[in-house]
Design an enzyme around this catalytic site. Structure first.
Site, PDB file in Angstrom:
ATOM      1  N   ASP A  11      -1.833  -2.115  -1.359  1.00  0.00           N
ATOM      2  CA  ASP A  11      -2.267  -2.775  -2.603  1.00  0.00           C
ATOM      3  C   ASP A  11      -3.603  -3.502  -2.471  1.00  0.00           C
ATOM      4  O   ASP A  11      -3.835  -4.518  -3.123  1.00  0.00           O
ATOM      5  CB  ASP A  11      -1.199  -3.801  -3.083  1.00  0.00           C
ATOM      6  CG  ASP A  11       0.120  -3.119  -3.403  1.00  0.00           C
ATOM      7  OD1 ASP A  11       0.115  -1.951  -3.810  1.00  0.00           O
ATOM      8  OD2 ASP A  11       1.165  -3.786  -3.241  1.00  0.00           O
TER       9      ASP A  11
ATOM     10  N   ILE B 296       0.103   5.447   3.069  1.00  0.00           N
ATOM     11  CA  ILE B 296      -0.651   6.690   3.253  1.00  0.00           C
ATOM     12  C   ILE B 296      -1.570   6.480   4.451  1.00  0.00           C
ATOM     13  O   ILE B 296      -2.268   5.464   4.535  1.00  0.00           O
ATOM     14  CB  ILE B 296      -1.515   6.999   2.009  1.00  0.00           C
ATOM     15  CG1 ILE B 296      -0.650   7.033   0.746  1.00  0.00           C
ATOM     16  CG2 ILE B 296      -2.292   8.288   2.184  1.00  0.00           C
ATOM     17  CD1 ILE B 296       0.201   8.242   0.592  1.00  0.00           C
TER      18      ILE B 296
ATOM     19  N   GLU C  76       1.852   0.200 -18.077  1.00  0.00           N
ATOM     20  CA  GLU C  76       1.589   1.159 -16.994  1.00  0.00           C
ATOM     21  C   GLU C  76       1.419   2.568 -17.540  1.00  0.00           C
ATOM     22  O   GLU C  76       0.556   3.326 -17.102  1.00  0.00           O
ATOM     23  CB  GLU C  76       2.758   1.159 -15.995  1.00  0.00           C
ATOM     24  CG  GLU C  76       2.892  -0.114 -15.188  1.00  0.00           C
ATOM     25  CD  GLU C  76       3.974   0.007 -14.118  1.00  0.00           C
ATOM     26  OE1 GLU C  76       3.947   0.962 -13.335  1.00  0.00           O
ATOM     27  OE2 GLU C  76       4.866  -0.868 -14.081  1.00  0.00           O
TER      28      GLU C  76
ATOM     29  N   LEU D  59       6.437   4.719  -2.242  1.00  0.00           N
ATOM     30  CA  LEU D  59       6.703   3.495  -1.476  1.00  0.00           C
ATOM     31  C   LEU D  59       6.341   3.587   0.002  1.00  0.00           C
ATOM     32  O   LEU D  59       6.679   2.695   0.774  1.00  0.00           O
ATOM     33  CB  LEU D  59       8.183   3.100  -1.630  1.00  0.00           C
ATOM     34  CG  LEU D  59       8.587   2.730  -3.059  1.00  0.00           C
ATOM     35  CD1 LEU D  59      10.072   2.386  -3.128  1.00  0.00           C
ATOM     36  CD2 LEU D  59       7.768   1.570  -3.591  1.00  0.00           C
TER      37      LEU D  59
ATOM     38  N   HIS E  95       0.051  -0.647  -9.623  1.00  0.00           N
ATOM     39  CA  HIS E  95       0.864  -1.775  -9.168  1.00  0.00           C
ATOM     40  C   HIS E  95       1.232  -2.631 -10.379  1.00  0.00           C
ATOM     41  O   HIS E  95       0.362  -2.953 -11.193  1.00  0.00           O
ATOM     42  CB  HIS E  95       0.082  -2.609  -8.151  1.00  0.00           C
ATOM     43  CG  HIS E  95       0.917  -3.696  -7.566  1.00  0.00           C
ATOM     44  ND1 HIS E  95       1.883  -3.456  -6.607  1.00  0.00           N
ATOM     45  CD2 HIS E  95       0.973  -5.020  -7.838  1.00  0.00           C
ATOM     46  CE1 HIS E  95       2.493  -4.596  -6.314  1.00  0.00           C
ATOM     47  NE2 HIS E  95       1.960  -5.551  -7.042  1.00  0.00           N
TER      48      HIS E  95
ATOM     49  N   SER F  49       8.647   7.760 -14.074  1.00  0.00           N
ATOM     50  CA  SER F  49       8.218   7.588 -15.470  1.00  0.00           C
ATOM     51  C   SER F  49       6.694   7.527 -15.596  1.00  0.00           C
ATOM     52  O   SER F  49       6.142   7.957 -16.618  1.00  0.00           O
ATOM     53  CB  SER F  49       8.864   6.343 -16.091  1.00  0.00           C
ATOM     54  OG  SER F  49       8.288   5.169 -15.590  1.00  0.00           O
TER      55      SER F  49
END
Ligand code: GRF
Length: 208
Positions: free
Chosen positions: A152, A95, A181, A92, A111, A15
């Site tokens: 994060d 990287i 978001e 999820l 986040h 989304s």
């Protein structure tokens, strides 16, 4: 004004990616989504990409002999699609350093809480909102941040508060946070497209 050529990495329903795409279509953001990559073959994000004529690529480390081979393929897909900016929209997986270095200060994550609270390994999806409610917080929010080599942990670009209500469930809080978001990610990308961002250490400065 720079046109962002975005590569999206997403693991789920997509989304946030869809919201950015809709804002591009509406002319709010000067960007093009070049490719959507997912580690989950059934991810909604891949389906949204296909429906919109955007290249959808399933890429999972499980299909590669080593992390390095996977990273090389990920980089190849991004570079082959002329990507100059990477957006992690509910991705999820970690990287790796090589990929982060290639897109140094050109990779954003979103986040669903006010970092550094309720972030890091294990804090994803519903777990974030459960933890916020269990702590008794009065506010939560959203953080869009640059990606570095820790979960994060990169410098925040934008953060916004979202109120917590007394009768909230993790689902109702998630829904309220998600609405924010869907706005803030595009707002952060606009700042990059308009060249309004300067980065000094951990401080991301926004030009007026
Ligand atoms: C969002 O809550 C985002 O903040 C988090 O994962 C979720 C992804 O949702 N990183 P969607 O796939 O964009 O709908």
């Amino acid at each position: 004004m720079e046109k962002l050529k975005i590569g999206v990495l997403a693991s789920g329903r997509g989304s946030n990616f869809e919201a950015v795409l809709n804002n591009i279509k509406a002319g709010k953001l000067n960007a093009e989504i070049k490719v959507v990559i997912s580690n989950v073959s059934t991810a909604g994000a891949l389906e949204i990409a296909r429906v919109n004529g955007i290249e959808a690529v399933y890429l999972s480390k499980t299909n590669f002999g080593s992390q390095e081979q996977f990273d090389d393929e990920l980089l190849k897909v991004l570079i082959d699609h002329e990507v100059n900016f990477v957006v992690l929209a509910g991705y999820l997986k970690m990287i790796s350093a090589k990929v982060i270095r290639t897109f140094h200060n050109r990779m954003l994550n979103i986040h669903p809480a006010l970092l550094p609270a309720f972030g890091g390994k294990g804090y994803y999806g519903k777990k974030v909102h459960e933890a916020v409610l269990n702590y008794g917080c009065k506010v939560s929010g959203v953080t869009v941040h640059l990606v570095n080599e820790e979960y994060d942990n990169g410098p925040p670009v934008l953060q916004r508060c979202v109120p917590v209500m007394e009768n909230d469930t993790p689902e109702s809080l998630a829904e309220r946070v998600l609405k924010e978001e869907h706005k803030i990610f595009t707002d952060a990308l606009i700042l990059f497209a308009e060249n309004k961002i300067t980065i000094e250490g951990r401080k991301v400065k926004i030009k007026a």
